[in-house]
Scaffold this motif. Structure first.
Motif, PDB file in Angstrom:
ATOM      1  N   GLY A   1      58.510  38.079  42.207  1.00  0.00           N
ATOM      2  CA  GLY A   1      57.238  37.948  42.494  1.00  0.00           C
ATOM      3  C   GLY A   1      56.402  38.127  40.844  1.00  0.00           C
ATOM      4  O   GLY A   1      55.197  38.160  40.998  1.00  0.00           O
ATOM      5  N   ARG A   2      57.048  38.125  40.027  1.00  0.00           N
ATOM      6  CA  ARG A   2      56.545  38.587  38.703  1.00  0.00           C
ATOM      7  C   ARG A   2      56.014  36.911  38.016  1.00  0.00           C
ATOM      8  O   ARG A   2      55.452  36.954  37.157  1.00  0.00           O
ATOM      9  CB  ARG A   2      57.274  39.081  37.673  1.00  0.00           C
ATOM     10  N   ILE A   3      56.621  35.978  38.699  1.00  0.00           N
ATOM     11  CA  ILE A   3      55.848  34.507  38.287  1.00  0.00           C
ATOM     12  C   ILE A   3      55.396  33.623  39.511  1.00  0.00           C
ATOM     13  O   ILE A   3      56.373  33.633  40.395  1.00  0.00           O
ATOM     14  CB  ILE A   3      57.011  33.854  37.399  1.00  0.00           C
ATOM     15  N   ALA A   4      53.998  33.345  39.435  1.00  0.00           N
ATOM     16  CA  ALA A   4      53.792  32.315  40.646  1.00  0.00           C
ATOM     17  C   ALA A   4      54.303  31.253  40.835  1.00  0.00           C
ATOM     18  O   ALA A   4      54.917  30.576  39.806  1.00  0.00           O
ATOM     19  CB  ALA A   4      52.235  32.479  40.664  1.00  0.00           C
ATOM     20  N   ALA A   5      54.215  30.976  42.073  1.00  0.00           N
ATOM     21  CA  ALA A   5      54.984  29.570  42.423  1.00  0.00           C
ATOM     22  C   ALA A   5      54.467  28.527  41.702  1.00  0.00           C
ATOM     23  O   ALA A   5      55.059  27.537  41.210  1.00  0.00           O
ATOM     24  CB  ALA A   5      55.044  29.471  43.987  1.00  0.00           C
ATOM     25  N   ALA A   6      53.178  28.378  41.773  1.00  0.00           N
ATOM     26  CA  ALA A   6      52.469  27.321  40.876  1.00  0.00           C
ATOM     27  C   ALA A   6      52.771  27.117  39.431  1.00  0.00           C
ATOM     28  O   ALA A   6      52.782  25.884  39.036  1.00  0.00           O
ATOM     29  CB  ALA A   6      51.068  27.849  40.865  1.00  0.00           C
ATOM     30  N   GLU A   7      53.344  28.389  38.841  1.00  0.00           N
ATOM     31  CA  GLU A   7      53.921  28.001  37.465  1.00  0.00           C
ATOM     32  C   GLU A   7      55.550  27.797  37.463  1.00  0.00           C
ATOM     33  O   GLU A   7      55.866  27.269  36.405  1.00  0.00           O
ATOM     34  CB  GLU A   7      53.438  29.332  36.881  1.00  0.00           C
ATOM     35  N   ALA A   8      56.060  28.576  38.462  1.00  0.00           N
ATOM     36  CA  ALA A   8      57.498  28.421  38.453  1.00  0.00           C
ATOM     37  C   ALA A   8      58.199  27.219  38.825  1.00  0.00           C
ATOM     38  O   ALA A   8      59.381  26.848  38.614  1.00  0.00           O
ATOM     39  CB  ALA A   8      58.119  29.824  39.129  1.00  0.00           C
ATOM     40  N   LEU A   9      57.580  26.491  39.847  1.00  0.00           N
ATOM     41  CA  LEU A   9      58.152  25.308  40.690  1.00  0.00           C
ATOM     42  C   LEU A   9      57.657  24.016  40.122  1.00  0.00           C
ATOM     43  O   LEU A   9      56.800  23.977  39.619  1.00  0.00           O
ATOM     44  CB  LEU A   9      58.060  25.724  42.149  1.00  0.00           C
ATOM     45  N   LEU A  10      58.876  23.152  40.487  1.00  0.00           N
ATOM     46  CA  LEU A  10      58.594  21.746  40.118  1.00  0.00           C
ATOM     47  C   LEU A  10      58.958  20.852  41.286  1.00  0.00           C
ATOM     48  O   LEU A  10      59.767  21.327  41.996  1.00  0.00           O
ATOM     49  CB  LEU A  10      59.408  21.296  38.869  1.00  0.00           C
ATOM     50  N   PRO A  11      57.885  19.802  41.631  1.00  0.00           N
ATOM     51  CA  PRO A  11      58.225  19.015  42.679  1.00  0.00           C
ATOM     52  C   PRO A  11      59.387  18.077  42.238  1.00  0.00           C
ATOM     53  O   PRO A  11      59.493  17.628  41.137  1.00  0.00           O
ATOM     54  CB  PRO A  11      56.894  18.336  43.075  1.00  0.00           C
ATOM     55  N   ASN A  12      60.220  17.519  43.058  1.00  0.00           N
ATOM     56  CA  ASN A  12      61.206  16.693  42.918  1.00  0.00           C
ATOM     57  C   ASN A  12      61.121  15.505  44.126  1.00  0.00           C
ATOM     58  O   ASN A  12      60.658  15.599  45.114  1.00  0.00           O
ATOM     59  CB  ASN A  12      62.504  17.202  43.221  1.00  0.00           C
ATOM     60  N   LYS A  13      61.468  14.017  43.519  1.00  0.00           N
ATOM     61  CA  LYS A  13      61.790  13.242  44.318  1.00  0.00           C
ATOM     62  C   LYS A  13      63.058  12.934  45.179  1.00  0.00           C
ATOM     63  O   LYS A  13      64.020  13.669  44.509  1.00  0.00           O
ATOM     64  CB  LYS A  13      61.506  11.865  43.595  1.00  0.00           C
ATOM     65  N   LEU A  14      63.265  11.938  46.074  1.00  0.00           N
ATOM     66  CA  LEU A  14      64.448  11.784  46.600  1.00  0.00           C
ATOM     67  C   LEU A  14      64.541  10.470  47.422  1.00  0.00           C
ATOM     68  O   LEU A  14      63.325   9.756  47.476  1.00  0.00           O
ATOM     69  CB  LEU A  14      64.995  12.799  47.664  1.00  0.00           C
ATOM     70  N   ILE A  15      65.596   9.750  47.594  1.00  0.00           N
ATOM     71  CA  ILE A  15      65.753   8.689  48.254  1.00  0.00           C
ATOM     72  C   ILE A  15      65.916   8.703  49.577  1.00  0.00           C
ATOM     73  O   ILE A  15      67.415   9.419  49.824  1.00  0.00           O
ATOM     74  CB  ILE A  15      66.861   7.618  47.607  1.00  0.00           C
ATOM     75  N   GLU A  16      65.220   8.336  50.581  1.00  0.00           N
ATOM     76  CA  GLU A  16      65.679   8.630  52.152  1.00  0.00           C
ATOM     77  C   GLU A  16      66.430   7.260  52.604  1.00  0.00           C
ATOM     78  O   GLU A  16      65.850   6.364  52.419  1.00  0.00           O
ATOM     79  CB  GLU A  16      64.500   8.829  52.744  1.00  0.00           C
ATOM     80  N   VAL A  17      67.553   7.401  53.004  1.00  0.00           N
ATOM     81  CA  VAL A  17      68.424   6.361  53.524  1.00  0.00           C
ATOM     82  C   VAL A  17      68.134   6.062  54.944  1.00  0.00           C
ATOM     83  O   VAL A  17      68.722   7.420  55.816  1.00  0.00           O
ATOM     84  CB  VAL A  17      69.818   6.482  53.085  1.00  0.00           C
ATOM     85  N   SER A  18      67.859   4.886  55.679  1.00  0.00           N
ATOM     86  CA  SER A  18      67.682   4.848  57.203  1.00  0.00           C
ATOM     87  C   SER A  18      68.517   3.823  57.553  1.00  0.00           C
ATOM     88  O   SER A  18      68.514   2.763  56.870  1.00  0.00           O
ATOM     89  CB  SER A  18      66.266   4.724  57.659  1.00  0.00           C
ATOM     90  N   VAL A  19      69.542   4.052  58.525  1.00  0.00           N
ATOM     91  CA  VAL A  19      70.528   2.901  59.162  1.00  0.00           C
ATOM     92  C   VAL A  19      69.928   2.585  60.770  1.00  0.00           C
ATOM     93  O   VAL A  19      69.907   3.555  61.461  1.00  0.00           O
ATOM     94  CB  VAL A  19      71.875   3.198  59.218  1.00  0.00           C
ATOM     95  N   LEU A  20      69.276   1.562  60.924  1.00  0.00           N
ATOM     96  CA  LEU A  20      68.927   1.079  62.150  1.00  0.00           C
ATOM     97  C   LEU A  20      69.524   0.098  62.858  1.00  0.00           C
ATOM     98  O   LEU A  20      69.738  -1.023  62.134  1.00  0.00           O
ATOM     99  CB  LEU A  20      67.334   0.804  62.113  1.00  0.00           C
TER     100      LEU A  20
END
Length: 353
Positions: free
Chosen positions: A167-186
């Protein structure tokens, strides 16, 4: 207040697929994987982590680590194995991720290649609870193709993970968002089958699994990238050398490949595995927009997720690829260590005489 807990998933058999045979990829021995793990845990302990939960394995990784503990190493956190019976398959990673979520760990350190990290992320995305803080991962590269995890000294990753977990570094500073590809088979009659790729989803018309890893570009017909960096190794290098898309940049990239090299717009020499640079026949490419599904043109075949064939589809089934942004979080080791320097988080000051 409960003591900070760090989760660890170390794949003992990453970097052992067919690409290691046909190319010139390395293969970390168990002893070296244990060394990496010890360095992570020692650094996390120095940052204040008192407990670590580890995925058990049948390959000997924990046995060697246990020998280290029996020598009286007091520089490690208290280590506990998760309550699961290992099968030496990807199911171990799925189950371990679920158990770590339930245990309330602050972060998960992952040792493996793209496939191991994808397995962890798949379970995190499926089990995400909007009421709780995002559970981040800190990746270390120990696989064959490593487009996703960073090549970094494990000690530094352990320090950053420990500082965040305590808890010595806040999430707002420590974390980065990431992308992904969602695959759907219908197929219209049944609920859709879904899976994800954290780097690339590649379509081949080959409907037999055979060797799970893809390494022959002649069999490919399309590729979809969450990000594509020109210095990457693996199939994402195709996109990275055509039109680079950064990890934090909005959008992705879709590439159509030519089944007949004579119909290609261009031929691209891409490093699709360590030491393996192959010509790829490219027909066209376009940017992907988040939330807008693209339909796969192939009528039947298989989809490789981050380099390994996972989904088969038959005639009459429709496959779509959708880019999702801000889908999961990773620990920004660089920013964490910069914060440690700025705020003196690893410094002990003595009173002035």
């Amino acid at each position: 207040m409960a003591s900070p807990v760090l989760g660890v998933i170390a794949n003992p058999v990453s970097a052992r697929d067919i690409r290691r045979v046909v190319a010139h990829a390395g293969n970390l021995q168990i002893s070296e994987r244990v060394n990496i793990l010890v360095r992570v845990l020692q650094a996390a302990r120095a940052a204040g982590v008192e407990r670590a939960l580890l995925m058990p394995d049948r390959a000997g990784l924990h046995t060697l680590l246990d020998r280290q503990l029996k020598r009286g190493d007091t520089e490690l956190p208290a280590i506990e194995l998760l309550d699961l019976q290992p099968s030496s398959t990807v199911e171990d990673t799925f189950a371990a991720t679920r158990l770590l979520q339930r245990a309330g760990v602050a972060a998960i350190v992952v040792l493996g290649g793209d496939g191991t990290h994808r397995a962890v992320v798949r379970e995190l995305v499926a089990g995400r609870d909007a009421r709780n803080a995002p559970l981040p991962i800190a990746g270390l590269s120990t696989g064959t193709n490593n487009a996703f995890p960073e090549m970094r000294e494990p000690t530094i990753t352990g320090l950053a993970a420990g500082l965040y977990a305590t808890g010595r570094i806040a999430a707002a500073e420590a974390l980065l968002p990431n992308k992904l590809i969602e695959v759907s088979v219908l197929d219209g009659a049944r609920p859709p089958r879904r899976d994800i790729a954290i780097v690339d989803a590649v379509v081949t018309q080959d409907r037999t699994v055979g060797a799970r890893a893809l390494w022959k570009p002649q069999s490919l017909c399309a590729a979809y990238f969450a990000f594509a960096e020109p210095e990457a190794i693996g199939l994402s290098a195709i996109g990275g050398l055509l039109q680079p898309v950064g990890r934090r940049e909005p959008g992705g990239l879709s590439v159509q490949l030519a089944p007949d090299a004579r119909d290609a717009l261009l031929h691209l020499n891409a490093p699709i595995a360590p030491g393996l640079v192959c010509p790829v026949a490219v027909a066209s490419w376009q940017r992907m927009v988040a939330g807008e599904p693209l339909t796969v043109r192939a009528e039947a075949g298989s989809v490789a997720l981050d380099g390994e064939r996972e989904l088969m589809f038959a005639p009459g089934e429709r496959v779509t690829m959708t880019l999702r942004e801000d889908a999961f979080h990773t620990l920004d080791v660089r920013r964490c260590m910069a914060a440690a320097a700025r705020d003196g988080l690893l410094a002990t000051r003595f009173p002035t005489p």
